[in-house]
Design an enzyme around this catalytic site. Structure first.
Site, PDB file in Angstrom:
ATOM      1  N   LYS A  11      -1.539 -52.502  24.265  1.00  0.00           N
ATOM      2  CA  LYS A  11      -0.485 -51.515  24.888  1.00  0.00           C
ATOM      3  C   LYS A  11       0.095 -52.112  26.054  1.00  0.00           C
ATOM      4  O   LYS A  11      -0.797 -53.150  26.642  1.00  0.00           O
ATOM      5  CB  LYS A  11      -0.832 -50.247  25.096  1.00  0.00           C
ATOM      6  CG  LYS A  11      -1.237 -49.580  23.635  1.00  0.00           C
ATOM      7  CD  LYS A  11      -1.296 -47.959  23.850  1.00  0.00           C
ATOM      8  CE  LYS A  11      -1.448 -47.113  22.365  1.00  0.00           C
ATOM      9  NZ  LYS A  11      -1.753 -46.132  22.697  1.00  0.00           N
ATOM     10  N   TYR A  51       6.212 -44.229  16.397  1.00  0.00           N
ATOM     11  CA  TYR A  51       5.303 -42.909  16.749  1.00  0.00           C
ATOM     12  C   TYR A  51       5.998 -41.568  16.273  1.00  0.00           C
ATOM     13  O   TYR A  51       5.919 -40.584  16.815  1.00  0.00           O
ATOM     14  CB  TYR A  51       4.846 -42.834  18.223  1.00  0.00           C
ATOM     15  CG  TYR A  51       3.931 -43.783  18.604  1.00  0.00           C
ATOM     16  CD1 TYR A  51       2.497 -43.309  18.114  1.00  0.00           C
ATOM     17  CD2 TYR A  51       3.975 -44.862  19.559  1.00  0.00           C
ATOM     18  CE1 TYR A  51       1.569 -44.175  18.749  1.00  0.00           C
ATOM     19  CE2 TYR A  51       3.045 -45.515  19.779  1.00  0.00           C
ATOM     20  CZ  TYR A  51       1.886 -45.320  19.522  1.00  0.00           C
ATOM     21  OH  TYR A  51       0.775 -46.078  19.765  1.00  0.00           O
ATOM     22  N   ASN A 114      -3.697 -45.918  27.340  1.00  0.00           N
ATOM     23  CA  ASN A 114      -5.074 -46.024  26.676  1.00  0.00           C
ATOM     24  C   ASN A 114      -5.327 -47.407  26.005  1.00  0.00           C
ATOM     25  O   ASN A 114      -6.251 -47.489  25.067  1.00  0.00           O
ATOM     26  CB  ASN A 114      -5.394 -44.755  25.779  1.00  0.00           C
ATOM     27  CG  ASN A 114      -4.743 -44.855  24.411  1.00  0.00           C
ATOM     28  OD1 ASN A 114      -3.623 -45.431  24.418  1.00  0.00           O
ATOM     29  ND2 ASN A 114      -4.948 -43.761  23.478  1.00  0.00           N
ATOM     30  N   HIS A 117      -4.118 -49.274  20.372  1.00  0.00           N
ATOM     31  CA  HIS A 117      -3.924 -48.425  19.261  1.00  0.00           C
ATOM     32  C   HIS A 117      -4.565 -48.834  18.113  1.00  0.00           C
ATOM     33  O   HIS A 117      -4.783 -49.934  18.057  1.00  0.00           O
ATOM     34  CB  HIS A 117      -2.189 -48.227  18.874  1.00  0.00           C
ATOM     35  CG  HIS A 117      -1.983 -47.777  17.742  1.00  0.00           C
ATOM     36  ND1 HIS A 117      -1.829 -46.334  17.579  1.00  0.00           N
ATOM     37  CD2 HIS A 117      -2.016 -48.293  16.394  1.00  0.00           C
ATOM     38  CE1 HIS A 117      -1.748 -45.917  16.047  1.00  0.00           C
ATOM     39  NE2 HIS A 117      -1.611 -47.216  15.672  1.00  0.00           N
ATOM     40  N   GLU A 128       1.733 -48.957   9.277  1.00  0.00           N
ATOM     41  CA  GLU A 128       1.977 -49.666  10.412  1.00  0.00           C
ATOM     42  C   GLU A 128       1.914 -51.052  10.486  1.00  0.00           C
ATOM     43  O   GLU A 128       2.962 -51.759  11.119  1.00  0.00           O
ATOM     44  CB  GLU A 128       0.948 -48.969  11.507  1.00  0.00           C
ATOM     45  CG  GLU A 128       1.064 -47.648  11.765  1.00  0.00           C
ATOM     46  CD  GLU A 128      -0.288 -46.930  12.318  1.00  0.00           C
ATOM     47  OE1 GLU A 128      -0.171 -45.790  12.818  1.00  0.00           O
ATOM     48  OE2 GLU A 128      -0.991 -47.763  12.615  1.00  0.00           O
TER      49      GLU A 128
HETATM   50  P1  CMP Z   1      -2.556 -43.816  19.936  1.00  0.00           P
HETATM   51  O1  CMP Z   1      -3.894 -43.916  19.182  1.00  0.00           O
HETATM   52  O2  CMP Z   1      -1.707 -44.901  19.932  1.00  0.00           O
HETATM   53  O3  CMP Z   1      -1.744 -42.595  19.063  1.00  0.00           O
HETATM   54  C1  CMP Z   1      -0.847 -41.683  19.971  1.00  0.00           C
HETATM   55  C2  CMP Z   1      -0.889 -41.951  21.110  1.00  0.00           C
HETATM   56  O4  CMP Z   1      -0.373 -40.836  21.979  1.00  0.00           O
HETATM   57  C3  CMP Z   1      -2.277 -41.972  21.727  1.00  0.00           C
HETATM   58  O5  CMP Z   1      -2.789 -43.168  21.449  1.00  0.00           O
HETATM   59  C4  CMP Z   1      -2.004 -41.865  23.343  1.00  0.00           C
HETATM   60  O6  CMP Z   1      -1.641 -43.074  23.765  1.00  0.00           O
HETATM   61  C5  CMP Z   1      -0.610 -41.085  23.282  1.00  0.00           C
HETATM   62  N1  CMP Z   1      -0.979 -39.805  24.034  1.00  0.00           N
HETATM   63  C6  CMP Z   1      -0.532 -39.443  25.084  1.00  0.00           C
HETATM   64  N2  CMP Z   1      -0.846 -37.910  25.551  1.00  0.00           N
HETATM   65  C7  CMP Z   1      -1.557 -37.698  24.602  1.00  0.00           C
HETATM   66  C8  CMP Z   1      -2.333 -36.624  24.271  1.00  0.00           C
HETATM   67  N3  CMP Z   1      -2.342 -35.482  25.119  1.00  0.00           N
HETATM   68  N4  CMP Z   1      -2.961 -36.489  23.276  1.00  0.00           N
HETATM   69  C9  CMP Z   1      -3.016 -37.457  22.428  1.00  0.00           C
HETATM   70  N5  CMP Z   1      -2.467 -38.389  22.533  1.00  0.00           N
HETATM   71  C10 CMP Z   1      -1.546 -38.674  23.559  1.00  0.00           C
END
Ligand code: CMP
Length: 140
Positions: A11, A51, A114, A117, A128
């Protein structure tokens, strides 16, 4: 039947912080083979589409803004039990809860930013992967 592929994105936060090389090395060392990869920058529209399953959640707008804020690395990875093993390698969504040594524990800064993904199911890995790659861009 479980497939042997998963999909990942490094990311914008991890790209910006210079972690592409270290993350790819950790992925390779864990036994994953890269069968497709590109360095790209998602538009807000494309990030929103990727998303779409989270549309309506309180973090959706923030997620779309973040994922279109800079370049990413998108890749399809191959390994036996790819989806589950990759989720173990990256750790929990929230880096505070990610196991020590996992990619998110090392490189993520918050639940939103984070670092990586990872697909959550074989079905989503296939969806995806084809969102980002044409068949002619995948080399197994
Ligand atoms: P990802 O695994 O890419 O899938 C969905 C993304 O939403 C997740 O990682 C996070 O980066 C993002 N996200 C942001 N806030 C939240 C939250 N409160 N709970 C879950 N996902 C979140």
């Amino acid at each position: 039947m479980a497939t042997n592929r998963t999909f990942t994105m490094i990311k914008p936060d991890a790209v910006k912080n210079g972690h592409i090389g270290a993350i790819l090395a950790q992925i390779n060392e864990a036994g994953f083979r890269i069968v497709a990869m590109k360095y790209t920058w998602l538009s807000a529209e494309k990030a929103g589409e990727f998303y779409a399953v989270h549309k309506g959640r309180p973090f959706y707008d923030e997620l779309v803004t973040f994922m279109s804020s800079g370049p990413i690395v998108a890749a399809i990875l191959e390994k036996e039990n790819a989806v589950a093993d990759f989720r173990t390698l990256i750790g929990a969504t929230n880096p505070d809860e990610a196991a020590e040594g996992t990619i998110r524990a090392k490189y993520a800064t918050s639940i939103g930013e984070n670092a990586v993904h990872g697909s959550d199911s074989d079905e989503n890995a296939a969806i995806e992967g084809s969102f980002h790659f044409a068949g002619t861009e995948i080399f197994s």
